[in-house]
Scaffold this active site. Sequence first.
Site, PDB file in Angstrom:
ATOM      1  N   GLN A   1       0.862  -1.192   0.000  1.00 47.25           N
ATOM      2  CA  GLN A   1       0.000   0.000   0.000  1.00 47.25           C
ATOM      3  C   GLN A   1       0.895   1.238   0.000  1.00 47.25           C
ATOM      4  OE1 GLN A   1      -2.618  -0.143   3.370  1.00 47.25           O
ATOM      5  NE2 GLN A   1      -2.890   2.069   3.410  1.00 47.25           N
ATOM      6  N   GLY A   2       0.976   1.917  -1.142  1.00 48.05           N
ATOM      7  CA  GLY A   2       1.871   3.069  -1.277  1.00 48.05           C
ATOM      8  C   GLY A   2       1.116   4.371  -1.074  1.00 48.05           C
TER       9      GLY A   2
ATOM     10  N   GLU B   1      -3.106  10.523  17.877  1.00 44.95           N
ATOM     11  CA  GLU B   1      -3.554  11.927  17.936  1.00 44.95           C
ATOM     12  C   GLU B   1      -4.565  12.208  16.822  1.00 44.95           C
ATOM     13  OE1 GLU B   1      -0.353  10.977  17.931  1.00 44.95           O
ATOM     14  OE2 GLU B   1       0.242  11.444  19.981  1.00 44.95           O
TER      15      GLU B   1
ATOM     16  N   SER C   1       1.851   6.693   2.226  1.00 43.33           N
ATOM     17  CA  SER C   1       2.667   7.675   2.949  1.00 43.33           C
ATOM     18  C   SER C   1       3.885   8.100   2.138  1.00 43.33           C
ATOM     19  CB  SER C   1       3.151   7.088   4.271  1.00 43.33           C
ATOM     20  OG  SER C   1       2.069   6.645   5.049  1.00 43.33           O
TER      21      SER C   1
ATOM     22  N   GLU D   1      -8.896  -1.019   7.532  1.00 41.80           N
ATOM     23  CA  GLU D   1      -7.733  -1.303   8.385  1.00 41.80           C
ATOM     24  C   GLU D   1      -8.159  -1.473   9.834  1.00 41.80           C
ATOM     25  OE1 GLU D   1      -3.790   0.556   6.334  1.00 41.80           O
ATOM     26  OE2 GLU D   1      -4.705   1.766   7.890  1.00 41.80           O
TER      27      GLU D   1
ATOM     28  N   SER E   1       4.851  -1.126   3.852  1.00 44.89           N
ATOM     29  CA  SER E   1       5.051  -2.449   4.459  1.00 44.89           C
ATOM     30  C   SER E   1       5.200  -3.515   3.381  1.00 44.89           C
ATOM     31  CB  SER E   1       3.868  -2.815   5.351  1.00 44.89           C
ATOM     32  OG  SER E   1       3.801  -1.948   6.446  1.00 44.89           O
TER      33      SER E   1
HETATM   34  C1  LIG Z   1       4.708  -0.374  11.275  1.00 47.00           C
HETATM   35  C2  LIG Z   1       4.216   0.621  10.286  1.00 47.00           C
HETATM   36  C3  LIG Z   1       3.749   0.200   9.049  1.00 47.00           C
HETATM   37  C4  LIG Z   1       3.312   1.130   8.100  1.00 47.00           C
HETATM   38  N1  LIG Z   1       2.906   0.681   6.866  1.00 47.00           N
HETATM   39  C5  LIG Z   1       2.510   1.569   5.922  1.00 47.00           C
HETATM   40  C6  LIG Z   1       2.155   1.134   4.607  1.00 47.00           C
HETATM   41  O1  LIG Z   1       2.172  -0.057   4.299  1.00 47.00           O
HETATM   42  N2  LIG Z   1       1.804   2.059   3.703  1.00 47.00           N
HETATM   43  C7  LIG Z   1       1.764   3.397   3.991  1.00 47.00           C
HETATM   44  O2  LIG Z   1       1.409   4.177   3.110  1.00 47.00           O
HETATM   45  N3  LIG Z   1       2.131   3.855   5.211  1.00 47.00           N
HETATM   46  C8  LIG Z   1       2.496   2.973   6.189  1.00 47.00           C
HETATM   47  N4  LIG Z   1       2.868   3.409   7.443  1.00 47.00           N
HETATM   48  C9  LIG Z   1       2.938   4.855   7.677  1.00 47.00           C
HETATM   49  C10 LIG Z   1       1.847   5.402   8.588  1.00 47.00           C
HETATM   50  O3  LIG Z   1       0.608   5.444   7.946  1.00 47.00           O
HETATM   51  C11 LIG Z   1       2.329   6.798   9.029  1.00 47.00           C
HETATM   52  O4  LIG Z   1       3.465   6.607   9.832  1.00 47.00           O
HETATM   53  C12 LIG Z   1       1.278   7.563   9.792  1.00 47.00           C
HETATM   54  O5  LIG Z   1       0.207   7.900   8.950  1.00 47.00           O
HETATM   55  C13 LIG Z   1       1.870   8.831  10.427  1.00 47.00           C
HETATM   56  O6  LIG Z   1       2.508   9.604   9.469  1.00 47.00           O
HETATM   57  P1  LIG Z   1       4.002  10.128   9.688  1.00 47.00           P
HETATM   58  O7  LIG Z   1       4.845   8.948  10.092  1.00 47.00           O
HETATM   59  O8  LIG Z   1       4.394  10.883   8.486  1.00 47.00           O
HETATM   60  O9  LIG Z   1       3.936  11.069  10.958  1.00 47.00           O
HETATM   61  P2  LIG Z   1       3.481  12.604  10.987  1.00 47.00           P
HETATM   62  O10 LIG Z   1       2.207  12.763  10.226  1.00 47.00           O
HETATM   63  O11 LIG Z   1       4.639  13.442  10.578  1.00 47.00           O
HETATM   64  O12 LIG Z   1       3.184  12.807  12.512  1.00 47.00           O
HETATM   65  C14 LIG Z   1       4.227  12.994  13.476  1.00 47.00           C
HETATM   66  C15 LIG Z   1       3.573  13.231  14.829  1.00 47.00           C
HETATM   67  O13 LIG Z   1       2.778  14.428  14.781  1.00 47.00           O
HETATM   68  C16 LIG Z   1       1.428  14.146  15.168  1.00 47.00           C
HETATM   69  N5  LIG Z   1       0.511  14.947  14.360  1.00 47.00           N
HETATM   70  C17 LIG Z   1       0.536  15.123  13.013  1.00 47.00           C
HETATM   71  N6  LIG Z   1      -0.484  15.920  12.633  1.00 47.00           N
HETATM   72  C18 LIG Z   1      -1.187  16.231  13.753  1.00 47.00           C
HETATM   73  C19 LIG Z   1      -2.361  16.987  14.017  1.00 47.00           C
HETATM   74  N7  LIG Z   1      -3.029  17.587  13.021  1.00 47.00           N
HETATM   75  N8  LIG Z   1      -2.823  17.079  15.299  1.00 47.00           N
HETATM   76  C20 LIG Z   1      -2.165  16.449  16.328  1.00 47.00           C
HETATM   77  N9  LIG Z   1      -1.032  15.719  16.136  1.00 47.00           N
HETATM   78  C21 LIG Z   1      -0.547  15.603  14.864  1.00 47.00           C
HETATM   79  C22 LIG Z   1       1.235  12.670  14.884  1.00 47.00           C
HETATM   80  O14 LIG Z   1       0.194  12.111  15.682  1.00 47.00           O
HETATM   81  C23 LIG Z   1       2.616  12.111  15.237  1.00 47.00           C
HETATM   82  O15 LIG Z   1       2.709  11.908  16.635  1.00 47.00           O
HETATM   83  C24 LIG Z   1       3.307   2.524   8.415  1.00 47.00           C
HETATM   84  C25 LIG Z   1       3.767   2.934   9.663  1.00 47.00           C
HETATM   85  C26 LIG Z   1       4.208   2.012  10.586  1.00 47.00           C
HETATM   86  C27 LIG Z   1       4.694   2.500  11.920  1.00 47.00           C
END
Ligand SMILES: Cc1cc2nc3c(=O)[nH]c(=O)nc-3n(C[C@H](O)[C@H](O)[C@H](O)COP(=O)(O)OP(=O)(O)OC[C@H]3O[C@@H](n4cnc5c(N)ncnc54)[C@H](O)[C@@H]3O)c2cc1C
Length: 363
Positions: A118-119, A347, A121, A234, A154
Amino acid sequence: MDVAEFRASVQEWLAENDLTPGPDHSLDGQVAQLARVRRALYDAGWMRYGWPAEVGGLGGPAVLRAVLGEEVATRDLAEPGIYSMIEVLAPTMISYARPELAAEMVPRLLSGREQWCQGFSEPGSGSDLASLSTRATPRPDGSWTVSGQKVWTSLAQYAQRCVLLTRTAPGHDGITAFFVDMDTPGITVRPLRTMHGVDEFAEVFFDDVVVPADRMLGNPGDGWRLAMDLLPHERSTCFWHRIAYLFARLDQLIDETRVPDDAALGSAYLALHTARCRSHVTQRRLAEGARLGPETSVDKVLLATAEQQLFDTARDLLPGVLELTDSPWRPEYLYSRAATIYGGTAEIQRNIIARRLLDLGKE
Ligand SMILES: Cc1cc2nc3c(=O)[nH]c(=O)nc-3n(C[C@H](O)[C@H](O)[C@H](O)COP(=O)(O)OP(=O)(O)OC[C@H]3O[C@@H](n4cnc5c(N)ncnc54)[C@H](O)[C@@H]3O)c2cc1C
């Protein structure tokens, strides 16, 4: 076939067909075991129940898939996170792909012949998914050229296909989804190591990747709707599987605890039980044909909290085991930290609950 009959038949079949994993607990081993389990369950027909005939299924309610996953998770036959990826990607294909494409591809996923990823992020777009910038540009022959980068994808290194979100115009209506073959020239996958020591996800680079027009999912601009439809998946059947797996871990913890702390174990049980009750409601709604939406954020908050509490309890009741030994409790504890990140952070879920369920408005 009704649910009780299905469960009894699956249990009988699993008792006669040993799918116990081998000694290889590496990610390669887990992915190979997953393919073995899916293949065997598909060939025996179990994996086809709850899916429509148009994609090779045998019909019946979707709740049969929850029961099958529960039986698999309870026996530790496959890692529940990767087992459940079908619950996210196959419904999306059924809803958005051309019917011929879904009919051709979904059986490959269900039968374990293929793994998909799933692409969504990107380095600058996680919680704020709508800001994604991987670009798809139309070509004169109707195909598209895709360029950009995804991250945290993933199992991308094992995947034959990717459900990919791209930008074709500004704004939410300018997001378009494609079903992309991962062996297309221009795609580079670079695995990333998690803190529990596994290359579970990857960076995926797209450099002028040509994608045929008939691989678009829906129409140009449907990508945001697809993402919003996919995310509740999900948090439904996948969660039912994961909760079964966590109950099995709780039983194991009770067995291994030398000085049981009834209050801590009881509290961990209660948190899991609450998540299961909530997930049960969601399963019911799915069975009634309801469209899932922001209310599944409640399921996500309850499950992530229960999962972390369970492994916190393991850390406290098995002193030194997580910190000083190679016990499986250690990677499981570390992985449980990701429960409040993947599939939408804690959050963001609370924001959704506040704004969309409680109508509290913006910040
Ligand atoms: C084990 C694992 C598997 C994953 N697999 C996939 C996958 O297969 N495909 C895919 O596309 N993605 C995948 N992801 C990515 C996942 O969807 C993202 O990590 C998630 O959506 C958070 O985005 P980010 O990491 O960019 O964090 P950010 O969005 O940068 O957030 C950083 C921090 O800021 C907080 N924050 C951000 N915006 C707000 C707001 N408006 N209000 C309050 N707090 C806020 C967040 O809660 C977090 O604590 C995976 C992640 C993990 C950990």
